[in-house]
Write a protein that holds these residues in place. Structure first.
Motif, PDB file in Angstrom:
ATOM      1  N   LEU A 108      45.831  43.487  39.316  1.00 15.87           N
ATOM      2  CA  LEU A 108      45.171  44.154  38.190  1.00 15.87           C
ATOM      3  C   LEU A 108      46.142  44.504  37.067  1.00 15.87           C
ATOM      4  CD1 LEU A 108      42.769  46.548  40.155  1.00 15.87           C
ATOM      5  CD2 LEU A 108      42.293  44.274  39.247  1.00 15.87           C
ATOM      6  N   ARG A 109      47.369  44.020  37.163  1.00 17.16           N
ATOM      7  CA  ARG A 109      48.351  44.221  36.085  1.00 17.16           C
ATOM      8  C   ARG A 109      48.749  42.856  35.554  1.00 17.16           C
ATOM      9  NH1 ARG A 109      52.928  48.607  37.190  1.00 17.16           N
ATOM     10  NH2 ARG A 109      53.034  48.332  34.920  1.00 17.16           N
ATOM     11  N   PRO A 110      47.984  42.337  34.588  1.00 22.65           N
ATOM     12  CA  PRO A 110      48.276  40.989  34.089  1.00 22.65           C
ATOM     13  C   PRO A 110      49.636  40.927  33.424  1.00 22.65           C
ATOM     14  CG  PRO A 110      46.683  42.093  32.671  1.00 22.65           C
ATOM     15  CD  PRO A 110      46.859  42.971  33.870  1.00 22.65           C
ATOM     16  N   HIS A 111      50.338  39.830  33.655  1.00 25.18           N
ATOM     17  CA  HIS A 111      51.616  39.627  32.972  1.00 25.18           C
ATOM     18  C   HIS A 111      51.713  38.190  32.508  1.00 25.18           C
ATOM     19  CE1 HIS A 111      52.707  38.122  37.002  1.00 25.18           C
ATOM     20  NE2 HIS A 111      53.680  37.441  36.407  1.00 25.18           N
ATOM     21  N   VAL A 112      52.498  37.997  31.448  1.00 28.28           N
ATOM     22  CA  VAL A 112      52.630  36.682  30.813  1.00 28.28           C
ATOM     23  C   VAL A 112      54.015  36.127  31.099  1.00 28.28           C
ATOM     24  CG1 VAL A 112      52.642  35.431  28.625  1.00 28.28           C
ATOM     25  CG2 VAL A 112      50.970  37.270  29.017  1.00 28.28           C
ATOM     26  N   GLU A 113      54.020  34.850  31.497  1.00 24.61           N
ATOM     27  CA  GLU A 113      55.281  34.174  31.796  1.00 24.61           C
ATOM     28  C   GLU A 113      55.103  32.684  31.504  1.00 24.61           C
ATOM     29  OE1 GLU A 113      58.106  33.355  35.712  1.00 24.61           O
ATOM     30  OE2 GLU A 113      56.717  35.062  35.697  1.00 24.61           O
ATOM     31  N   ASN A 114      55.990  32.145  30.660  1.00 25.81           N
ATOM     32  CA  ASN A 114      55.984  30.712  30.341  1.00 25.81           C
ATOM     33  C   ASN A 114      54.622  30.223  29.866  1.00 25.81           C
ATOM     34  OD1 ASN A 114      58.726  30.443  31.132  1.00 25.81           O
ATOM     35  ND2 ASN A 114      58.117  30.191  33.277  1.00 25.81           N
ATOM     36  N   SER A 171      36.761  44.280  39.389  1.00 32.52           N
ATOM     37  CA  SER A 171      35.346  43.894  39.475  1.00 32.52           C
ATOM     38  C   SER A 171      35.113  43.014  40.698  1.00 32.52           C
ATOM     39  CB  SER A 171      34.902  43.183  38.193  1.00 32.52           C
ATOM     40  OG  SER A 171      35.701  42.044  37.914  1.00 32.52           O
ATOM     41  N   VAL A 172      35.731  43.386  41.808  1.00 34.23           N
ATOM     42  CA  VAL A 172      35.587  42.628  43.051  1.00 34.23           C
ATOM     43  C   VAL A 172      34.144  42.723  43.536  1.00 34.23           C
ATOM     44  CG1 VAL A 172      36.245  42.543  45.486  1.00 34.23           C
ATOM     45  CG2 VAL A 172      37.996  42.863  43.723  1.00 34.23           C
ATOM     46  N   ASN A 173      33.608  41.591  43.920  1.00 39.39           N
ATOM     47  CA  ASN A 173      32.222  41.508  44.374  1.00 39.39           C
ATOM     48  C   ASN A 173      32.082  42.201  45.734  1.00 39.39           C
ATOM     49  OD1 ASN A 173      29.722  40.571  45.537  1.00 39.39           O
ATOM     50  ND2 ASN A 173      29.747  38.861  44.082  1.00 39.39           N
ATOM     51  N   PRO A 174      31.278  43.278  45.828  1.00 40.79           N
ATOM     52  CA  PRO A 174      31.164  43.994  47.100  1.00 40.79           C
ATOM     53  C   PRO A 174      30.392  43.237  48.167  1.00 40.79           C
ATOM     54  CG  PRO A 174      29.702  44.949  45.465  1.00 40.79           C
ATOM     55  CD  PRO A 174      30.531  43.935  44.744  1.00 40.79           C
ATOM     56  N   ASP A 175      29.654  42.185  47.782  1.00 43.13           N
ATOM     57  CA  ASP A 175      29.015  41.351  48.796  1.00 43.13           C
ATOM     58  C   ASP A 175      30.021  40.440  49.484  1.00 43.13           C
ATOM     59  OD1 ASP A 175      26.480  42.386  48.480  1.00 43.13           O
ATOM     60  OD2 ASP A 175      25.890  40.918  46.974  1.00 43.13           O
ATOM     61  N   LEU A 176      31.166  40.217  48.840  1.00 44.10           N
ATOM     62  CA  LEU A 176      32.247  39.454  49.450  1.00 44.10           C
ATOM     63  C   LEU A 176      33.226  40.363  50.186  1.00 44.10           C
ATOM     64  CD1 LEU A 176      33.206  36.918  46.619  1.00 44.10           C
ATOM     65  CD2 LEU A 176      31.882  36.437  48.679  1.00 44.10           C
ATOM     66  N   VAL A 177      33.524  41.498  49.575  1.00 50.78           N
ATOM     67  CA  VAL A 177      34.499  42.443  50.124  1.00 50.78           C
ATOM     68  C   VAL A 177      33.812  43.802  50.233  1.00 50.78           C
ATOM     69  CG1 VAL A 177      36.756  43.519  49.842  1.00 50.78           C
ATOM     70  CG2 VAL A 177      36.377  41.185  48.996  1.00 50.78           C
ATOM     71  N   GLY A 237      38.260  38.917  46.237  1.00 51.97           N
ATOM     72  CA  GLY A 237      39.041  40.086  46.614  1.00 51.97           C
ATOM     73  C   GLY A 237      40.474  40.099  46.108  1.00 51.97           C
ATOM     74  N   LEU A 238      41.094  41.268  46.224  1.00 46.20           N
ATOM     75  CA  LEU A 238      42.457  41.482  45.758  1.00 46.20           C
ATOM     76  C   LEU A 238      43.479  41.405  46.887  1.00 46.20           C
ATOM     77  CD1 LEU A 238      41.754  44.579  43.445  1.00 46.20           C
ATOM     78  CD2 LEU A 238      41.614  42.142  42.872  1.00 46.20           C
ATOM     79  N   ALA A 239      43.045  41.568  48.116  1.00 48.40           N
ATOM     80  CA  ALA A 239      43.970  41.581  49.252  1.00 48.40           C
ATOM     81  C   ALA A 239      44.686  40.241  49.363  1.00 48.40           C
ATOM     82  CB  ALA A 239      43.209  41.869  50.543  1.00 48.40           C
TER      83      ALA A 239
END
Length: 373
Positions: A89-95, A15-21, A80-82
């Protein structure tokens, strides 16, 4: 209804904001997911989409009547994702932490308020429960602006991340452009040219002095003082030509009690002085986007209700950044900000503390129940 599972699903949706990216996915896909979720939990869902592909959703569970209405507000767009470290976009759980873009800012708050609204309305409440999942907070906040044209409430909670601390104030901002005028001429003809860039330097020195004066001036008890800084500068055509123009973009951060007009007057005073004292100085000032600062009433019922549900002495805080609280407050809706703990907003690594996500959901559930009952 587990907020952790819901959060993982929300984070996996781009859901990256296209006005930003440019080319960003926007809010349309996540809006579809949230719509399906709320309808499965017996909420009426209203889709507002003045800008095609940029929807905000308002889910409503009507009360039985005679009670106060409460709006929960949060934005579903992300930066953005860059440059993210790993797959954002692949959430992972740690500690005890969940990592991924938006876990902290602010899909954790979205998941908590969705689950809390569903849990609190399992038994009928007298007041309406309104959940606004809005577009575009990361850029211009047109999502909350559009929502407020159609919906209101007796109070609101914005679930931006606050480390489980009660946030009762934040700064505003005003953007300005200053166009300094020169006169183009060949570099060998100084008698004909006026160097817009060096004239702009006079203004930048005065701007720095304004910043120092603000720092030494009256302080807000939570936010300190307003600030000012130059953000962008451009000018000139080529090395052998006197520049005909130099444009400076600047940002003035404001505290409660400072208005956009006041900040504009400050800058006009500086420019008028330079025009009167610096030979050939000429500049034009243009005000851009302005957003008000925010300050909640600590005795407002929604503030007291949420603090009661914390069950412990609250940490009261303020934020230097701007949020949609200011729009809600301007619309006459008493509000505050309260959200998860974590780190990494807009950074290469972002995470939410999962215990805080559970705690936020619990506090919101109790606050909805008490306020709308």
């Amino acid at each position: 209804m587990n907020p952790r599972d819901l959060l993982a699903q929300l984070v996996s949706i781009d859901s990256v904001n296209p006005d930003l990216v440019p080319g960003g996915n926007g809010e349309h896909e996540i809006a579809g997911f949230i719509t399906t979720w709320f309808r499965a939990h017996d909420f009426d869902v209203h889709r507002l989409e003045r800008r095609p592909g940029r929807p905000s959703l308002v889910a409503v569970r009507k009360g039985t009547g005679g009670g106060k209405s409460l709006m929960l507000n949060g934005h579903v767009d992300t930066v953005g994702l860059a440059g993210y470290d790993g797959d954002p976009l692949r959430p992972h759980v740690e500690n005890g932490r969940m990592f991924g873009r938006g876990t902290f800012d602010m899909k954790g708050g979205i998941a908590a308020m969705m689950v809390a609204a569903a849990r609190a309305t399992e038994r009928p409440l007298r007041g309406d429960v309104i959940v606004a999942c809005v577009a575009d907070e990361e850029h211009g906040s047109f999502g909350t602006e559009e929502v407020l044209e159609h919906f209101t409430a007796d109070a609101a909670i914005v679930t931006e991340p606050s480390h489980l601390e009660v946030t009762l104030a934040h700064k505003g901002f005003v953007w300005f452009d200053v166009e300094v005028e020169g006169r183009a001429a060949h570099g060998s003809r100084p008698e004909l040219g006026i160097d817009a860039i060096t004239k702009a330097g006079q203004f930048l020195v005065a701007l720095e002095r304004l910043g120092q004066d603000l720092h030494e001036g009256p302080r807000h008890h939570l936010l300190g003082t307003g600030t000012v800084h130059a953000s962008l500068i451009s000018g000139g055509e080529e090395a052998s030509t006197y520049p005909s123009a130099c444009r400076i973009t600047l940002e003035r951060r404001t505290v409660p009690g400072e208005s956009p007009q006041q900040t504009e007057d400050e800058l006009r005073t500086i420019l008028d002085h330079l025009t009167a004292t610096v030979p050939d100085f000429k500049a034009e000032l243009t005000r851009g986007l302005a957003r008000d600062p925010f300050e909640a009433d600590p005795e407002a019922e929604i503030v007291r209700t949420l603090i009661a549900n914390l069950g412990e002495p609250p940490v009261i805080r303020a934020e230097p950044f701007w949020t949609d609280c200011a729009l809600l407050d301007r619309a006459g809706i008493p509000c505050l900000l309260f959200g998860v703990d974590g780190a990494g907003a807009h950074a290469a690594t972002e995470y939410v503390d999962l215990a805080s996500l559970d705690r936020l959901t619990e506090v919101l559930t109790g606050t909805i129940t008490d306020f709308c009952r």
